[in-house]
Design an enzyme around this catalytic site. Sequence first.
Site, PDB file in Angstrom:
ATOM      1  N   GLU A 123       6.796  14.842  10.623  1.00 20.26           N
ATOM      2  CA  GLU A 123       8.597  15.099  10.885  1.00 20.26           C
ATOM      3  C   GLU A 123       7.681  16.564  10.897  1.00 20.26           C
ATOM      4  O   GLU A 123       6.323  17.158  10.491  1.00 20.26           O
ATOM      5  CB  GLU A 123       9.586  15.362  10.091  1.00 20.26           C
ATOM      6  CG  GLU A 123       9.763  14.175   9.378  1.00 20.26           C
ATOM      7  CD  GLU A 123      11.573  13.989   8.735  1.00 20.26           C
ATOM      8  OE1 GLU A 123      12.389  14.648   9.460  1.00 20.26           O
ATOM      9  OE2 GLU A 123      11.505  13.909   7.871  1.00 20.26           O
ATOM     10  N   HIS A 244      18.660  23.228  12.838  1.00 22.07           N
ATOM     11  CA  HIS A 244      18.129  22.113  12.993  1.00 22.07           C
ATOM     12  C   HIS A 244      17.793  22.416  14.468  1.00 22.07           C
ATOM     13  O   HIS A 244      19.146  22.015  14.987  1.00 22.07           O
ATOM     14  CB  HIS A 244      18.724  20.786  12.768  1.00 22.07           C
ATOM     15  CG  HIS A 244      17.726  19.330  12.700  1.00 22.07           C
ATOM     16  ND1 HIS A 244      17.389  18.833  13.705  1.00 22.07           N
ATOM     17  CD2 HIS A 244      16.974  18.965  11.481  1.00 22.07           C
ATOM     18  CE1 HIS A 244      16.805  17.743  13.524  1.00 22.07           C
ATOM     19  NE2 HIS A 244      16.301  17.877  12.177  1.00 22.07           N
ATOM     20  N   ARG A 293      10.691  23.531  11.904  1.00 18.86           N
ATOM     21  CA  ARG A 293      11.604  23.075  11.862  1.00 18.86           C
ATOM     22  C   ARG A 293      12.046  24.731  12.755  1.00 18.86           C
ATOM     23  O   ARG A 293      12.650  25.256  13.766  1.00 18.86           O
ATOM     24  CB  ARG A 293      12.478  23.475  11.017  1.00 18.86           C
ATOM     25  CG  ARG A 293      13.579  22.471  11.709  1.00 18.86           C
ATOM     26  CD  ARG A 293      14.435  21.771  10.147  1.00 18.86           C
ATOM     27  NE  ARG A 293      14.066  20.749   9.825  1.00 18.86           N
ATOM     28  CZ  ARG A 293      14.589  19.497   9.160  1.00 18.86           C
ATOM     29  NH1 ARG A 293      14.779  19.567   8.420  1.00 18.86           N
ATOM     30  NH2 ARG A 293      13.927  18.075   9.373  1.00 18.86           N
ATOM     31  N   HIS A 352      22.210  23.558   9.649  1.00 21.02           N
ATOM     32  CA  HIS A 352      21.649  22.346   8.932  1.00 21.02           C
ATOM     33  C   HIS A 352      21.121  22.989   7.375  1.00 21.02           C
ATOM     34  O   HIS A 352      21.860  21.321   7.220  1.00 21.02           O
ATOM     35  CB  HIS A 352      20.450  22.210   9.376  1.00 21.02           C
ATOM     36  CG  HIS A 352      19.825  21.074   9.275  1.00 21.02           C
ATOM     37  ND1 HIS A 352      20.936  19.308   9.202  1.00 21.02           N
ATOM     38  CD2 HIS A 352      18.918  20.105   8.503  1.00 21.02           C
ATOM     39  CE1 HIS A 352      19.701  18.490   8.514  1.00 21.02           C
ATOM     40  NE2 HIS A 352      18.718  19.000   8.021  1.00 21.02           N
ATOM     41  N   ARG A 387      12.850  26.016   4.932  1.00 22.43           N
ATOM     42  CA  ARG A 387      12.818  24.620   4.425  1.00 22.43           C
ATOM     43  C   ARG A 387      11.821  23.298   4.683  1.00 22.43           C
ATOM     44  O   ARG A 387      11.980  22.941   6.531  1.00 22.43           O
ATOM     45  CB  ARG A 387      13.864  23.490   3.257  1.00 22.43           C
ATOM     46  CG  ARG A 387      13.329  22.131   2.949  1.00 22.43           C
ATOM     47  CD  ARG A 387      14.756  21.247   2.460  1.00 22.43           C
ATOM     48  NE  ARG A 387      15.641  21.379   3.133  1.00 22.43           N
ATOM     49  CZ  ARG A 387      15.879  19.732   4.178  1.00 22.43           C
ATOM     50  NH1 ARG A 387      14.701  18.934   4.267  1.00 22.43           N
ATOM     51  NH2 ARG A 387      16.609  20.071   5.282  1.00 22.43           N
TER      52      ARG A 387
HETATM   53  P1  FAD Z   1      25.018  16.982  -1.286  1.00 21.56           P
HETATM   54  O1  FAD Z   1      24.939  14.599  -1.361  1.00 21.56           O
HETATM   55  O2  FAD Z   1      25.758  17.835  -0.123  1.00 21.56           O
HETATM   56  O3  FAD Z   1      26.035  16.099  -2.581  1.00 21.56           O
HETATM   57  C1  FAD Z   1      27.492  17.597  -2.975  1.00 21.56           C
HETATM   58  C2  FAD Z   1      28.334  17.455  -3.444  1.00 21.56           C
HETATM   59  O4  FAD Z   1      29.194  18.051  -4.092  1.00 21.56           O
HETATM   60  C3  FAD Z   1      29.673  16.362  -2.412  1.00 21.56           C
HETATM   61  O5  FAD Z   1      29.402  14.708  -3.614  1.00 21.56           O
HETATM   62  C4  FAD Z   1      30.933  17.126  -2.906  1.00 21.56           C
HETATM   63  O6  FAD Z   1      31.265  16.405  -2.726  1.00 21.56           O
HETATM   64  C5  FAD Z   1      30.051  17.883  -3.754  1.00 21.56           C
HETATM   65  N1  FAD Z   1      31.208  18.699  -4.097  1.00 21.56           N
HETATM   66  C6  FAD Z   1      31.400  19.767  -2.853  1.00 21.56           C
HETATM   67  N2  FAD Z   1      32.248  20.545  -3.320  1.00 21.56           N
HETATM   68  C7  FAD Z   1      32.496  20.261  -4.637  1.00 21.56           C
HETATM   69  C8  FAD Z   1      33.318  21.319  -5.364  1.00 21.56           C
HETATM   70  N3  FAD Z   1      34.046  22.265  -5.064  1.00 21.56           N
HETATM   71  N4  FAD Z   1      34.541  20.436  -6.628  1.00 21.56           N
HETATM   72  C9  FAD Z   1      32.956  19.021  -7.044  1.00 21.56           C
HETATM   73  N5  FAD Z   1      32.394  18.193  -5.809  1.00 21.56           N
HETATM   74  C10 FAD Z   1      32.388  19.141  -4.610  1.00 21.56           C
HETATM   75  N6  FAD Z   1      16.922  16.539   3.336  1.00 21.56           N
HETATM   76  C11 FAD Z   1      15.974  15.764   3.071  1.00 21.56           C
HETATM   77  O7  FAD Z   1      15.327  15.587   2.232  1.00 21.56           O
HETATM   78  N7  FAD Z   1      15.394  14.071   4.641  1.00 21.56           N
HETATM   79  C12 FAD Z   1      16.072  14.244   5.064  1.00 21.56           C
HETATM   80  O8  FAD Z   1      16.118  13.368   5.838  1.00 21.56           O
HETATM   81  C13 FAD Z   1      17.956  14.772   5.471  1.00 21.56           C
HETATM   82  N8  FAD Z   1      18.337  14.530   6.708  1.00 21.56           N
HETATM   83  C14 FAD Z   1      19.946  15.128   6.109  1.00 21.56           C
HETATM   84  C15 FAD Z   1      20.219  14.697   7.434  1.00 21.56           C
HETATM   85  C16 FAD Z   1      21.461  15.471   8.121  1.00 21.56           C
HETATM   86  C17 FAD Z   1      22.854  15.089   8.930  1.00 21.56           C
HETATM   87  C18 FAD Z   1      21.879  16.242   6.508  1.00 21.56           C
HETATM   88  C19 FAD Z   1      23.550  17.386   6.685  1.00 21.56           C
HETATM   89  C20 FAD Z   1      20.840  16.552   5.560  1.00 21.56           C
HETATM   90  C21 FAD Z   1      19.612  16.185   5.234  1.00 21.56           C
HETATM   91  N9  FAD Z   1      18.752  16.327   4.462  1.00 21.56           N
HETATM   92  C22 FAD Z   1      17.991  16.091   4.580  1.00 21.56           C
HETATM   93  C23 FAD Z   1      19.373  17.428   3.723  1.00 21.56           C
HETATM   94  C24 FAD Z   1      19.233  16.476   2.457  1.00 21.56           C
HETATM   95  O9  FAD Z   1      20.192  15.509   3.103  1.00 21.56           O
HETATM   96  C25 FAD Z   1      20.476  17.196   1.738  1.00 21.56           C
HETATM   97  O10 FAD Z   1      20.282  19.246   1.789  1.00 21.56           O
HETATM   98  C26 FAD Z   1      20.167  16.898   0.190  1.00 21.56           C
HETATM   99  O11 FAD Z   1      21.088  15.549   0.383  1.00 21.56           O
HETATM  100  C27 FAD Z   1      21.453  17.819  -0.624  1.00 21.56           C
HETATM  101  O12 FAD Z   1      21.726  16.901  -1.964  1.00 21.56           O
HETATM  102  P2  FAD Z   1      22.674  17.597  -2.773  1.00 21.56           P
HETATM  103  O13 FAD Z   1      22.390  16.291  -3.586  1.00 21.56           O
HETATM  104  O14 FAD Z   1      21.998  18.958  -2.651  1.00 21.56           O
HETATM  105  O15 FAD Z   1      24.171  17.463  -2.272  1.00 21.56           O
HETATM  106  C1  SIN Z   2      15.842  14.825  10.490  1.00 23.25           C
HETATM  107  O1  SIN Z   2      15.472  13.295   9.619  1.00 23.25           O
HETATM  108  O2  SIN Z   2      15.672  15.402  11.083  1.00 23.25           O
HETATM  109  C2  SIN Z   2      16.279  16.144   8.810  1.00 23.25           C
HETATM  110  C3  SIN Z   2      15.514  15.949   7.815  1.00 23.25           C
HETATM  111  C4  SIN Z   2      15.650  16.966   7.094  1.00 23.25           C
HETATM  112  O3  SIN Z   2      16.065  17.716   7.095  1.00 23.25           O
HETATM  113  O4  SIN Z   2      14.740  17.067   6.297  1.00 23.25           O
END
Ligand code: FAD
Ligand code: SIN
Length: 534
Positions: A123, A244, A293, A352, A387
């Site tokens: 990527e 993104h 990015r 993003h 990032r």
């Molecule tokens: P999240 O997975 O967002 O989880 C947050 C949790 O907190 C959820 O369960 C939510 O409901 C809960 N929550 C929120 N507020 C509250 C509250 N007040 N009280 C209780 N619960 C709450 N990263 C990569 O490394 N590789 C990828 O390929 C990639 N692709 C992506 C594609 C997309 C479409 C997106 C949106 C992001 C992508 N990212 C990728 C980024 C990555 O997915 C996220 O940064 C990562 O999953 C965040 O994980 P997290 O556990 O911190 O938060």
């Molecule tokens: C993507 O698949 O382009 C998102 C990957 C990322 O947010 O790290």
Amino acid sequence: MKLLSGAPGWTTTADVIVIGSGVAGLTTALNLRSHNLSVLLVTKARIDEGSTKWAQGGIAAALGPGDTPDQHKKDTLAAGAGLCDLAAVDVLVSEGPEAVRKLIARGAVFDKSETGEIALTREGGHLRNRILHAGGDATGAEVSRALLAAVQEDAGIEIIEHALAIDALKSATGRVCGVTLHVIGQGSLDGVGRALSRAVVVATGGLGQVYSQTTNPAVSTGDGVALALRAGADVADVEFIQFHPTVLWRDLANRGQQPLISEAVRGEGAILLNHKDEQFMVGKHPQADLAPRDVVAKEIFNQMRISGQPHVWLDARKIKDFAKRFPTIYASCVANGIDPTVEKIPVAPASHYASGGVRVDLNGQSSIAGLYICGESACTGAHGANRLASNSLLEGLVFGARIADALAKDLPPQEQPVEDSKTTLLDPKIVIPLQIAMSEGAGVMRSESSLRKTMQTLQELSKLTSNQPRIEAWEASNLHLLATAIVRSALERTETRGSHWRSDFPDFSDKWQVRVIEKFDTDGNWHKRVEQIK
Ligand code: FAD
Ligand code: SIN
């Protein structure tokens, strides 16, 4: 300062409360259980909601033949544009491979090559193929599935869905000793209550909903970062919102979550074209279409300004077996009337990822005792000003384990909360104008005048208060606090670096090789300072 809510009607306790059920929360919860601590996992919607399940491209880790953590480190530092903390990057890249192996041991299944090895793709910003993926472009869904299965099997983890964390509870010593929660329909735990614990881990993900168009799901309203700010914690790098480059462009009338076209599509050979069919990234950066990015998003924005069109094109027609390699993306393109195997895909940047967040040390400890932050809500210093692709899932895995280890070594007894009487609450009506103001004035490109105009709108919106506590009002208030923090830091940083692009300060400045830290005091006043990069 806390959000206006009803009086707590119930109390529950656990050793540690984990807020959020994405990769960061689930990993932390599982690792806490290996230290025999009791865990209360609360999550504001269904347990699989959050950004994690939407992740497409994959997880970056130096697992391929000839790859090393040091090479992964170099790419992470290059993307971070001078603002990464070296120690945090070292932890991420050196503990990353083991964290991924542990995820595999917990049941996650990654795609294999024809020879049976784990298949690795590339990527933006990576100089070699090091991205593991699952289900083609459904990596997050597989990570979420595997971790959820493990969490649901563990009787020592109590899960409460539809439980929104409102505010931190603090003891007389200033230690965080629980949270107020609003729960919908869980028998005796219904309505507003208090969950008490010896430590709280915030893993509430990102804040993409601050903008009109985002790749983030509806739950990404930055609640945990806002909760930490109200508790007095330091936040850092919040001006570095990553846009993104390739989000499926539909129409500006489409608000909220938009379909992502993974960078891995470019990793497999797709190219960006402008409206004259020119491959405009060539000559702009040595890695061309696979530049970091921020570089690609800025150039797309430039091309859109030149052409006056609301998008550029992504040409993926030469990718063999597109529908098999990228089934999720293929389905979302088709659902929007585009067949990527025979036509170009219209794409534009959208918000993003929050590269900053609550400032933490290498064990996820914030500046407030008892309050730990993991995943996208945290600023570990590993991402700097931008990032590197696929380093986010990895960060949740690596730092979730470290937080659990740190808590196992040092978890003081439960303290009792003291009341904080100062409250605030905004009307949910502010959300759409807030998102429009942020997209127009604090988006891919900013300037002093656009930021000041946005700040003025935010100040006007802060007058629309509410006395009706409910989910929409808590989320609106959180979005407003975060938007204010982003605009304040963006105004402060008078340079262009990483994903912070100032049209009035187009150059990078050595003076700004520092981190902007903000905090909010108990009287509601903002404070800022700068911190040297470590
Ligand atoms: P999240 O997975 O967002 O989880 C947050 C949790 O907190 C959820 O369960 C939510 O409901 C809960 N929550 C929120 N507020 C509250 C509250 N007040 N009280 C209780 N619960 C709450 N990263 C990569 O490394 N590789 C990828 O390929 C990639 N692709 C992506 C594609 C997309 C479409 C997106 C949106 C992001 C992508 N990212 C990728 C980024 C990555 O997915 C996220 O940064 C990562 O999953 C965040 O994980 P997290 O556990 O911190 O938060
Ligand atoms: C993507 O698949 O382009 C998102 C990957 C990322 O947010 O790290």
